[in-house]
Design a protein around this motif. Structure first.
Motif, PDB file in Angstrom:
ATOM      1  N   ASP A 211      14.657  31.791  60.552  1.00 44.69           N
ATOM      2  CA  ASP A 211      15.878  32.605  60.441  1.00 44.69           C
ATOM      3  C   ASP A 211      15.823  33.772  61.419  1.00 44.69           C
ATOM      4  OD1 ASP A 211      17.991  34.237  59.695  1.00 44.69           O
ATOM      5  OD2 ASP A 211      17.690  33.940  57.546  1.00 44.69           O
ATOM      6  N   VAL A 213      18.094  36.000  62.134  1.00 48.73           N
ATOM      7  CA  VAL A 213      18.676  37.242  61.618  1.00 48.73           C
ATOM      8  C   VAL A 213      17.674  37.958  60.718  1.00 48.73           C
ATOM      9  CG1 VAL A 213      20.556  38.244  60.270  1.00 48.73           C
ATOM     10  CG2 VAL A 213      21.010  36.310  61.781  1.00 48.73           C
ATOM     11  N   ARG A 248      20.119  36.074  73.039  1.00 47.11           N
ATOM     12  CA  ARG A 248      19.808  37.406  72.540  1.00 47.11           C
ATOM     13  C   ARG A 248      18.405  37.804  73.010  1.00 47.11           C
ATOM     14  NH1 ARG A 248      22.914  39.612  68.712  1.00 47.11           N
ATOM     15  NH2 ARG A 248      24.532  38.332  67.764  1.00 47.11           N
ATOM     16  N   GLU A 251      15.825  41.505  70.452  1.00 43.72           N
ATOM     17  CA  GLU A 251      14.698  41.377  69.531  1.00 43.72           C
ATOM     18  C   GLU A 251      13.442  40.896  70.260  1.00 43.72           C
ATOM     19  OE1 GLU A 251      17.822  40.348  68.295  1.00 43.72           O
ATOM     20  OE2 GLU A 251      17.906  42.191  67.098  1.00 43.72           O
ATOM     21  N   LEU A 312      23.501  44.346  63.449  1.00 42.51           N
ATOM     22  CA  LEU A 312      22.703  43.608  62.472  1.00 42.51           C
ATOM     23  C   LEU A 312      23.512  43.345  61.206  1.00 42.51           C
ATOM     24  CD1 LEU A 312      20.056  42.297  61.789  1.00 42.51           C
ATOM     25  CD2 LEU A 312      19.134  44.532  61.119  1.00 42.51           C
ATOM     26  N   ARG A 315      25.742  40.412  61.918  1.00 42.69           N
ATOM     27  CA  ARG A 315      25.009  39.152  61.904  1.00 42.69           C
ATOM     28  C   ARG A 315      24.636  38.737  60.481  1.00 42.69           C
ATOM     29  NH1 ARG A 315      20.174  39.833  66.027  1.00 42.69           N
ATOM     30  NH2 ARG A 315      19.860  37.607  65.531  1.00 42.69           N
ATOM     31  N   GLN A 316      24.461  39.716  59.602  1.00 41.58           N
ATOM     32  CA  GLN A 316      24.142  39.414  58.200  1.00 41.58           C
ATOM     33  C   GLN A 316      25.392  39.075  57.385  1.00 41.58           C
ATOM     34  OE1 GLN A 316      22.128  42.951  56.897  1.00 41.58           O
ATOM     35  NE2 GLN A 316      20.132  42.307  57.683  1.00 41.58           N
TER      36      GLN A 316
END
Length: 511
Positions: A211, A213, A248, A251, A312, A315-316
């Motif tokens: 995952d 995210v 992305r 991160e 974030l 994205r959640q």
């Protein structure tokens, strides 16, 4: 369904009179000083007012929000009954009520304040309170429990009960102690998973690997809570990011920074792959990581950090949380072009086109050059159209045309080449989109006027740009022609026949 407490107050004048005075819940004042709505889109009904111009609102049919006439708003209860309990048993004149008081201390404070109220303005206070408690059937719960309920409600004002001025779209103020901390909201799952990873939980490891995210939240949590023993799991997180093959990079870069700061020579190969060769040994890795860390400081660091939590949250799937944070940021932003541009784009990204247009309108007013005015004006047109205000979109395109000198003297410098560059295509595209939208909404006048400008633009921009817009141009022309056949003008939907599209052309997507 009407609330039973409101029904009782409206049906019994004696109860309504006692609630209005001295307890300041007057159902005859059910109106507010200005038009307002909830950012969440939930229903909002004024149900009572007080003697200061404030209003009690029923939100979503259940919860009660109080809004002052001075621009403050807070959720006070989860039901009308609870709101009345608080107004009657912990009235506004009871100052000095705090969370650290126990039941006996709370009762003592209320007794003292009640005695003062009886002497100054409410001699029959005890009788009026008893009448309301009995007549409304209110429970005699402990004051400490009642106060805790009020504090809990206030802390849940955001995100679902953020009140907006409907004309300006600015948010009502909320005391800092009750404001939502978006960072804590979005980091909660990451922090919990990070602790499980530190404990060696294999299920947490599998969840993070699968995952992206969740992994982003874990990395952010590790960034804020750094421990020497985290290096092994940071290596795993970095390896996961490198294997993700995603567009992305934020991160991946963060994971590389956290690993590189440990300065271990053995991490050179992994860091080299993660940083495209920028960090290949302990010395270069440490130098690179410190430089990356330095980028996260400076005058705009606070906004960048907030936008990190907003992204974030998006994205959640926490869109309401992201919206609240962005609206608060926009309200606090003055004439700062960079901040307004970032907020406009972020609000558009989460789908709040009305707030995005507010930011974009302010941004457009700050532009000094013709090129920049045209560039920001066509973006404003797109946002106004997407929020459904087609005349406003038309006004924005008028500003774009003025900036590039269409119909007048062409501007000098970079803007004189607008038609040869992407700016010309973007402005033309927005004219075609607006012409199509206006035709389909029944505003034939706006559709025809906008299409006339679009034709001029199509004949002015480069051939490749015009060719790329061919499909949209055909759709817009057919739609405008169909609208024109009705001879309607604004509101010409009545009696309008459906627009026939060319064979093989579908409805264009939202651009």
């Amino acid at each position: 369904m009407t609330d039973r407490f409101l029904e009782l107050l409206r049906a019994r004048p004696d109860l309504a009179e006692a609630a209005a005075f001295p307890f300041n819940f007057d159902v005859s004042r059910a109106s507010h000083v200005e038009d307002v709505h909830l950012a969440s889109g939930a229903s909002l009904e004024p149900i009572a007012g007080d003697d200061t111009g404030g209003t009690f609102f029923l939100c979503g049919g259940t919860a009660v929000l109080y809004a002052s006439s001075e621009g403050d708003a807070v959720l006070i209860a989860d039901s009308v009954g609870e709101a009345l309990e608080m107004q009657i048993r912990l009235p506004e004149w009871c100052e000095g009520v705090t969370t650290d008081l126990d039941e006996e201390q709370l009762r003592a404070v209320v007794r003292v304040c009640d005695e003062e109220a009886k002497e100054e303005f409410a001699p029959e206070l005890d009788e009026q309170r008893a009448l309301l408690i009995t007549g409304l059937g209110l429970p005699e719960r402990p004051l400490a429990e009642l106060f805790a309920m009020a504090e809990s409600a206030a802390g849940r004002t955001e995100p679902d009960h953020l009140l907006l001025n409907s004309a300006e779209l600015c948010a009502y103020r909320l005391h800092a102690s009750y404001r939502m901390c978006l960072r804590d909201v979005v980091l909660e799952p990451g922090r919990g998973t990070l602790e499980r990873l530190r404990a060696g939980d294999p299920e947490a490891r599998a969840a993070v690997a699968a995952d992206a995210v969740l992994r982003a939240g874990v990395l952010r949590a590790a960034q804020l809570d750094r421990r020497d023993g985290d290096l092994p799991l940071l290596r795993l997180l970095l390896a996961d990011e490198c294997a993700e093959r995603s567009e992305r990079f934020e991160e991946r870069r963060l994971a590389a920074v956290l690993v590189a700061l440990h300065g271990r020579e053995a991490d050179g190969p992994l860091l080299g792959a993660a940083t495209a060769g920028a960090a290949t040994d302990s010395e270069s890795a440490t130098r690179w990581a410190r430089a990356e860390e330095a980028k996260r400081t400076g005058p705009d660091a606070a906004l960048r950090n907030e936008l990190t939590w907003v992204e974030l949250a998006f994205r959640q799937g926490r869109i309401r949380h992201a919206r609240v944070a962005l609206i608060r940021l926009l309200d606090d932003t003055g004439p700062h072009a960079t901040r307004l541009r970032e907020l406009s784009r972020a609000l558009e990204h989460i789908g709040d086109h009305a707030q995005a247009a507010r930011a974009q309108f302010n941004l457009l007013s700050l532009q000094d050059t013709a090129w920049d005015r045209a560039s920001e004006a066509y973006v404003l047109a797109r946002l106004e159209r997407r929020k459904g205000d087609l005349p406003a979109a038309g006004r924005a395109l008028e500003r774009a045309r003025a900036a590039i000198g269409l119909g007048g003297t062409a501007p000098e410098g970079e803007a004189s080449q607008w038609h040869r560059r992407g700016l010309g295509r973007h402005i033309t595209e927005q004219h075609l989109e607006l012409a199509l939208a206006a035709a389909e909404s029944g505003d034939a006048d706006l559709a025809r006027a906008t299409m006339a400008h679009a034709r001029v633009l199509l004949n002015t921009i480069g051939k490749e740009s015009a060719k790329a817009l061919g499909r949209l141009s055909t759709q817009a022309k057919w739609a405008v022609a169909g609208a024109g056949e009705v001879g309607g003008g604004r509101g010409g939907r009545t009696g309008r026949r459906a627009v026939t599209r060319p064979r093989g052309l579908g409805v264009p997507g939202d651009r």
